[in-house]
Design a protein around this motif. Structure first.
Motif, PDB file in Angstrom:
ATOM      1  N   ARG A   3      74.166  -6.810  35.112  1.00 28.35           N
ATOM      2  CA  ARG A   3      75.471  -6.226  34.814  1.00 28.35           C
ATOM      3  C   ARG A   3      76.159  -5.962  36.137  1.00 28.35           C
ATOM      4  O   ARG A   3      75.550  -5.472  37.079  1.00 28.35           O
ATOM      5  CB  ARG A   3      75.293  -4.927  34.039  1.00 28.35           C
ATOM      6  N   PHE A   4      77.434  -6.263  36.197  1.00 25.59           N
ATOM      7  CA  PHE A   4      78.179  -6.115  37.436  1.00 25.59           C
ATOM      8  C   PHE A   4      79.353  -5.192  37.241  1.00 25.59           C
ATOM      9  O   PHE A   4      80.032  -5.267  36.238  1.00 25.59           O
ATOM     10  CB  PHE A   4      78.706  -7.488  37.911  1.00 25.59           C
ATOM     11  N   GLU A   5      79.581  -4.351  38.215  1.00 28.67           N
ATOM     12  CA  GLU A   5      80.753  -3.490  38.213  1.00 28.67           C
ATOM     13  C   GLU A   5      81.456  -3.719  39.542  1.00 28.67           C
ATOM     14  O   GLU A   5      81.129  -3.100  40.538  1.00 28.67           O
ATOM     15  CB  GLU A   5      80.340  -2.025  38.039  1.00 28.67           C
ATOM     16  N   MET A   6      82.405  -4.638  39.524  1.00 27.66           N
ATOM     17  CA  MET A   6      83.118  -5.001  40.737  1.00 27.66           C
ATOM     18  C   MET A   6      84.609  -4.869  40.504  1.00 27.66           C
ATOM     19  O   MET A   6      85.109  -5.351  39.509  1.00 27.66           O
ATOM     20  CB  MET A   6      82.814  -6.445  41.127  1.00 27.66           C
ATOM     21  N   LEU A  28      82.403 -14.880  32.750  1.00 21.86           N
ATOM     22  CA  LEU A  28      82.573 -14.205  31.458  1.00 21.86           C
ATOM     23  C   LEU A  28      83.396 -12.936  31.585  1.00 21.86           C
ATOM     24  O   LEU A  28      84.233 -12.643  30.729  1.00 21.86           O
ATOM     25  CB  LEU A  28      81.211 -13.858  30.852  1.00 21.86           C
ATOM     26  N   VAL A  29      83.155 -12.180  32.638  1.00 19.96           N
ATOM     27  CA  VAL A  29      83.914 -10.944  32.866  1.00 19.96           C
ATOM     28  C   VAL A  29      85.401 -11.262  32.965  1.00 19.96           C
ATOM     29  O   VAL A  29      86.236 -10.626  32.323  1.00 19.96           O
ATOM     30  CB  VAL A  29      83.415 -10.218  34.134  1.00 19.96           C
ATOM     31  N   ALA A  30      85.748 -12.270  33.762  1.00 20.42           N
ATOM     32  CA  ALA A  30      87.156 -12.639  33.932  1.00 20.42           C
ATOM     33  C   ALA A  30      87.749 -13.229  32.652  1.00 20.42           C
ATOM     34  O   ALA A  30      88.917 -12.994  32.334  1.00 20.42           O
ATOM     35  CB  ALA A  30      87.305 -13.635  35.082  1.00 20.42           C
ATOM     36  N   ALA A  31      86.948 -13.974  31.905  1.00 15.02           N
ATOM     37  CA  ALA A  31      87.439 -14.629  30.689  1.00 15.02           C
ATOM     38  C   ALA A  31      87.673 -13.648  29.547  1.00 15.02           C
ATOM     39  O   ALA A  31      88.580 -13.830  28.741  1.00 15.02           O
ATOM     40  CB  ALA A  31      86.458 -15.718  30.235  1.00 15.02           C
ATOM     41  N   THR A  32      86.853 -12.619  29.482  1.00 12.49           N
ATOM     42  CA  THR A  32      86.939 -11.674  28.369  1.00 12.49           C
ATOM     43  C   THR A  32      87.706 -10.415  28.701  1.00 12.49           C
ATOM     44  O   THR A  32      88.029  -9.634  27.806  1.00 12.49           O
ATOM     45  CB  THR A  32      85.531 -11.275  27.884  1.00 12.49           C
ATOM     46  N   GLY A  33      87.972 -10.194  29.983  1.00  7.86           N
ATOM     47  CA  GLY A  33      88.678  -8.984  30.379  1.00  7.86           C
ATOM     48  C   GLY A  33      87.801  -7.750  30.318  1.00  7.86           C
ATOM     49  O   GLY A  33      88.295  -6.644  30.152  1.00  7.86           O
ATOM     50  N   ARG A  34      86.516  -7.941  30.453  1.00  4.48           N
ATOM     51  CA  ARG A  34      85.581  -6.825  30.445  1.00  4.48           C
ATOM     52  C   ARG A  34      85.780  -6.000  31.719  1.00  4.48           C
ATOM     53  O   ARG A  34      85.505  -6.467  32.810  1.00  4.48           O
ATOM     54  CB  ARG A  34      84.153  -7.352  30.381  1.00  4.48           C
ATOM     55  N   ASP A  35      86.303  -4.794  31.568  1.00  5.40           N
ATOM     56  CA  ASP A  35      86.566  -3.881  32.687  1.00  5.40           C
ATOM     57  C   ASP A  35      87.638  -4.400  33.654  1.00  5.40           C
ATOM     58  O   ASP A  35      87.706  -3.945  34.801  1.00  5.40           O
ATOM     59  CB  ASP A  35      85.280  -3.568  33.460  1.00  5.40           C
ATOM     60  N   CYS A  36      88.441  -5.352  33.217  1.00 12.04           N
ATOM     61  CA  CYS A  36      89.534  -5.885  34.037  1.00 12.04           C
ATOM     62  C   CYS A  36      90.496  -6.625  33.113  1.00 12.04           C
ATOM     63  O   CYS A  36      90.246  -6.766  31.927  1.00 12.04           O
ATOM     64  CB  CYS A  36      88.995  -6.835  35.103  1.00 12.04           C
ATOM     65  N   GLU A  37      91.595  -7.096  33.677  1.00 13.91           N
ATOM     66  CA  GLU A  37      92.511  -7.924  32.885  1.00 13.91           C
ATOM     67  C   GLU A  37      91.934  -9.336  32.770  1.00 13.91           C
ATOM     68  O   GLU A  37      91.255  -9.807  33.677  1.00 13.91           O
ATOM     69  CB  GLU A  37      93.878  -7.996  33.559  1.00 13.91           C
ATOM     70  N   ILE A  38      92.219  -9.993  31.658  1.00 14.10           N
ATOM     71  CA  ILE A  38      91.789 -11.377  31.483  1.00 14.10           C
ATOM     72  C   ILE A  38      92.467 -12.238  32.542  1.00 14.10           C
ATOM     73  O   ILE A  38      93.674 -12.134  32.767  1.00 14.10           O
ATOM     74  CB  ILE A  38      92.133 -11.889  30.072  1.00 14.10           C
ATOM     75  N   ASN A  39      91.689 -13.075  33.198  1.00 14.38           N
ATOM     76  CA  ASN A  39      92.213 -13.956  34.233  1.00 14.38           C
ATOM     77  C   ASN A  39      91.511 -15.306  34.084  1.00 14.38           C
ATOM     78  O   ASN A  39      90.381 -15.485  34.556  1.00 14.38           O
ATOM     79  CB  ASN A  39      91.969 -13.356  35.616  1.00 14.38           C
ATOM     80  N   LEU A  40      92.169 -16.229  33.400  1.00 12.05           N
ATOM     81  CA  LEU A  40      91.547 -17.528  33.135  1.00 12.05           C
ATOM     82  C   LEU A  40      91.346 -18.359  34.394  1.00 12.05           C
ATOM     83  O   LEU A  40      90.403 -19.147  34.466  1.00 12.05           O
ATOM     84  CB  LEU A  40      92.357 -18.298  32.098  1.00 12.05           C
ATOM     85  N   VAL A  41      92.212 -18.184  35.383  1.00 14.88           N
ATOM     86  CA  VAL A  41      92.042 -18.932  36.641  1.00 14.88           C
ATOM     87  C   VAL A  41      90.750 -18.491  37.323  1.00 14.88           C
ATOM     88  O   VAL A  41      89.933 -19.319  37.740  1.00 14.88           O
ATOM     89  CB  VAL A  41      93.267 -18.757  37.567  1.00 14.88           C
ATOM     90  N   GLU A  42      90.525 -17.174  37.413  1.00 11.49           N
ATOM     91  CA  GLU A  42      89.280 -16.667  38.008  1.00 11.49           C
ATOM     92  C   GLU A  42      88.075 -17.054  37.160  1.00 11.49           C
ATOM     93  O   GLU A  42      87.018 -17.401  37.698  1.00 11.49           O
ATOM     94  CB  GLU A  42      89.348 -15.147  38.169  1.00 11.49           C
TER      95      GLU A  42
END
Length: 88
Positions: A3-6, A28-42
């Motif tokens: 699990r990452f918290e960055m 997955l974090v970037a794709a799902t917006g888990r703890d951040c905004e969804i960012n498909l490029v990232e």
């Protein structure tokens, strides 16, 4: 999986030795917006790097995500992945 918290994955000192699983999780974090905004490029960037490092799941998800991205967004993600791979 870990699990990452960055705040910003680009600032993470994961280096080139990061496993495909770690990179897949970042995608997955970037794709799902888990703890951040969804960012498909990232998401595409990290999934692309994970795929290069041998994750077939990352390659599949990267392909699915690209269907929702414009050509300039995909080009940006590919550039970013290439830059990351060059520096790490």
């Amino acid at each position: 999986m870990a699990r990452f918290e960055m705040e910003n994955a680009d600032m993470a000192a994961i280096g080139g030795g990061a496993s495909a699983d770690v990179l897949f999780e970042m995608g997955l974090v970037a794709a799902t917006g888990r703890d951040c905004e969804i960012n498909l490029v990232e998401a595409h960037k990290w999934l692309n790097i994970a795929a290069i490092k041998g994750s077939p799941r990352a390659a599949q998800l990267r392909s699915e995500i690209s269907e929702y991205m414009s050509k300039p967004e995909i080009a940006s993600a590919l550039r970013s992945a290439r830059e990351w791979m060059t520096t790490h």
